[in-house]
Every structure is written in C-alpha cells, then in structure tokens.
Design an enzyme around this catalytic site. Structure first.
Site, PDB file in Angstrom:
ATOM      1  N   ASP A   1     -21.409  21.509 144.175  1.00 16.59           N
ATOM      2  CA  ASP A   1     -21.946  22.324 145.147  1.00 16.59           C
ATOM      3  C   ASP A   1     -23.137  22.742 144.545  1.00 16.59           C
ATOM      4  OD1 ASP A   1     -19.272  23.136 145.558  1.00 16.59           O
ATOM      5  OD2 ASP A   1     -18.843  24.948 143.231  1.00 16.59           O
TER       6      ASP A   1
ATOM      7  N   GLY B   1     -10.405  23.641 139.742  1.00 21.17           N
ATOM      8  CA  GLY B   1     -10.600  23.595 138.207  1.00 21.17           C
ATOM      9  C   GLY B   1     -11.339  22.956 137.261  1.00 21.17           C
TER      10      GLY B   1
ATOM     11  N   LYS C   1      -1.358  34.012 141.469  1.00 22.06           N
ATOM     12  CA  LYS C   1      -3.052  35.088 141.587  1.00 22.06           C
ATOM     13  C   LYS C   1      -2.187  34.708 142.616  1.00 22.06           C
ATOM     14  CE  LYS C   1      -7.250  33.817 140.759  1.00 22.06           C
ATOM     15  NZ  LYS C   1      -7.690  34.550 141.800  1.00 22.06           N
TER      16      LYS C   1
ATOM     17  N   ASP D   1     -11.789  31.833 140.138  1.00 17.77           N
ATOM     18  CA  ASP D   1     -11.478  30.546 138.664  1.00 17.77           C
ATOM     19  C   ASP D   1     -12.354  31.350 137.390  1.00 17.77           C
ATOM     20  OD1 ASP D   1     -10.731  28.648 140.790  1.00 17.77           O
ATOM     21  OD2 ASP D   1     -12.642  28.147 141.760  1.00 17.77           O
TER      22      ASP D   1
ATOM     23  N   GLY E   1     -25.300  31.975 143.306  1.00 15.95           N
ATOM     24  CA  GLY E   1     -25.263  30.615 143.572  1.00 15.95           C
ATOM     25  C   GLY E   1     -24.040  30.786 143.161  1.00 15.95           C
TER      26      GLY E   1
END
Length: 324
Positions: free
Chosen positions: A15, A42, A186, A257, A292
């Site tokens: 990322d 994850g 979820k 997450d 970010g």
C-alpha cells in the site's frame, strides 16, 4: 511458538499513500513523499493486533521484488509470518489524498494469478500447522486463479483444526463459506441483504436478518457494519447496537480490518461479546482519524472506547432484540 491468532491474506499488497494539493488533469502533480505499508485484509488485522499489544502469525502470499518488500515491511512491523511463494509479483495499491478537499482517491491494481499448486500450498499449510490457534481470521478478496469456494475450503480446514473462523469478505466467496459454517461473519448492510435474499433492510429488521443466517447454521455470531451508525452485534440469544463516536475522518483505509482486529483481540483476551463489539467499533472509528494507510493510534482507541462505555447507550438505535 504458539499463537492464539492466525491471520490469512490470500491477496496482499504493497500500500503506497501520498498527498497532493489538487488534482489537475494533464498536469504533473507534485506529491508528498510516499508512505509504504504492508496491505491486505489479514495483514492489516495482524498490524492492528500488534498495536493493541496482541500477537499473531500472519500467513500470506508473496512474489517477486514487491513480495520481498512486503516481507520487509511485515518484519519491520514486528509481526511473525510465513509465506506462500508465488511466481507472479505481489500487487501494489496507491492512495492519494487531495489536501485541498480532503477527497481520497484509491487505486487498487489486480493481484497475481495463483497456480493450482500455489493454491494447494495454501491448504497444505493450514492442514500442517505446528500449533493450534484459537482464532483464524481471513479478510479480503480472493486472488485470481482460485475458485469462489476457496474460503469455504479454508473454513473446513479451520474446523478440522478445532479453531474459530472469523471471515470478512464479500460476494460469492462469502456465500459459499457461510454455507460451510464459520464462527463470526462481519457483513455490511448490502452483504447482509444479499445473504438473506432481500434488496433492502430497515434498521429494525437487521437483527431478524442476522438471526436467519445464524439459525440456518452459517455462523454463531454476526456483527453488521453500519458505517457512520456503528455496528450491530447479533447472536442467537441477544443483540446490541453500538454507535460510532463522531470523529474527524481522514481515511477509511483499513477501518474494517481494524474493527475485526479489535474484536479478535477482545475475544483472545477472554472478553464477552458486548466488550468485543465495543472494542471493534472503537478501533474502526480510530482508524478513520489517521491519513492514508496508517490504521489507528492506541491512545485514540482508549479514548473512543471510554466514550462508548460511558455515553454510547444514549445514541443507540431503537431495536427489538427480543427472542421468541
């Protein structure tokens, strides 16, 4: 070494995030120095668990020079890990925030295509673990080259290992894994609608919809993510809505997450379901306060959790959670 939590990232990414004053077509845009993070559902969960003082083993795919950079970033974050090597390179994502408007632009590139042998390596790794995790968390999309039932196959492997499977994904992979049965799902509202075969759901109907999928054996616990409205916890016996604290939102990257990580951490610490969802909402909300791909700061989580515990009951949505 034993780990209570194993995280699974089938389609990880590097990322990259930066900022620019303003987007102008056909002009060179001068960006701020980029930030690099290990990405993918994850891995985000493992990073967030680390920030909460927890530990996990991260299992993820990695290939090519980006895959080596990914391993370096994971190692730098202090996360224990094992990899499934791929011939094709690990993907890269790019997020740019326009500072003038605070608008965020997210560019997600396609990931590698896994070969049949690489996909089998995933299943072999799960069936040959040298420790028994209490929780296995899978979050994110499936890579190219694997069938939509791959999370369902992982769910069976987790069941055989005697662990609780927490799944955060969408689309057909979600349906097929739910048919096998997991511990905790979820979904967001759209995903919950799809799971029960309706176009829309009113707030007062969310608990009934969640209990429908619990009743047919898809899972034991449902946590419905409701965005700015927080989340709703539903089990066979009770439900509870937890409102999201009002914060200045800078980025939504990794918020879901972070919520999963907060819930997993609470469960691994022996907390009950009500404490679990409050921790999850606090972590998810705190993640939106950072730019970010930075996830959350622990001090923000503590402050927001205190608000939820003290004032959250005033802002809960009216729901009928009685069990017939």
């Amino acid at each position: 070494m034993n780990f209570d939590v194993l995280t699974i990232t089938l389609n990880p990414a590097i990322d990259k995030s930066t900022t620019v004053d303003r987007f102008v077509p056909e002009q060179k845009l001068r960006c701020a120095p980029p930030r690099y993070d290990a990405g993918g559902g994850g891995l985000n969960v493992s990073k967030a668990l680390r920030r909460l003082g927890g530990d996990s083993l991260a299992l993820f795919s990695a290939g090519g020079p980006p895959g080596q950079l990914l391993q370096d970033l994971v190692r730098k974050a202090g996360i224990s890990y094992r990899i499934i090597e791929t011939q094709e390179w690990t993907r890269e994502n790019f997020t740019v925030t326009e500072t003038e408007s605070n608008a965020q632009y997210r560019f997600n590139l396609p990931g590698p295509t896994l070969s049949a042998s690489e996909a089998q390596s995933w299943l072999d790794s799960l069936s040959s673990l040298d420790f028994k995790p209490a929780y296995v968390v899978a979050s994110g999309s499936l890579p190219n080259g694997v069938s939509t039932d791959f999370y369902a196959r992982i769910a069976r492997a987790v069941q055989n290992a005697g662990a609780r499977f927490i799944l955060d994904t969408s689309g057909q992979p979600l349906f097929e894994a739910a048919n096998v049965g997991v511990f905790l799902l979820k979904p967001n509202l759209n995903e919950l609608c799809a799971l029960v075969g309706v176009e829309t759901l009113e707030t007062v109907d969310i608990d009934d919809a969640a209990r429908e999928i619990i009743g047919r054996g898809d899972c034991e616990v449902v946590v419905v993510s409701m965005g700015p409205q927080g989340a709703m916890l539903v089990t066979r016996d009770f439900c509870e809505h937890v409102p999201a604290p009002s914060v200045k939102k800078l980025s939504t990257v990794g918020a879901g997450d972070s919520m999963v990580a907060g819930m997993t951490w609470a469960l691994s610490q022996g907390r009950d379901y009500r404490q679990m969802i409050r921790q999850g909402v606090a972590c998810g909300s705190a993640a939106t306060m950072n730019p970010g791909t930075e996830l959350f700061q622990p001090q923000d989580v503590e402050r927001l959790l205190a608000w939820i515990n003290q004032y959250g009951t005033r802002y809960r949505l009216p729901t009928d959670c009685t069990v017939d």
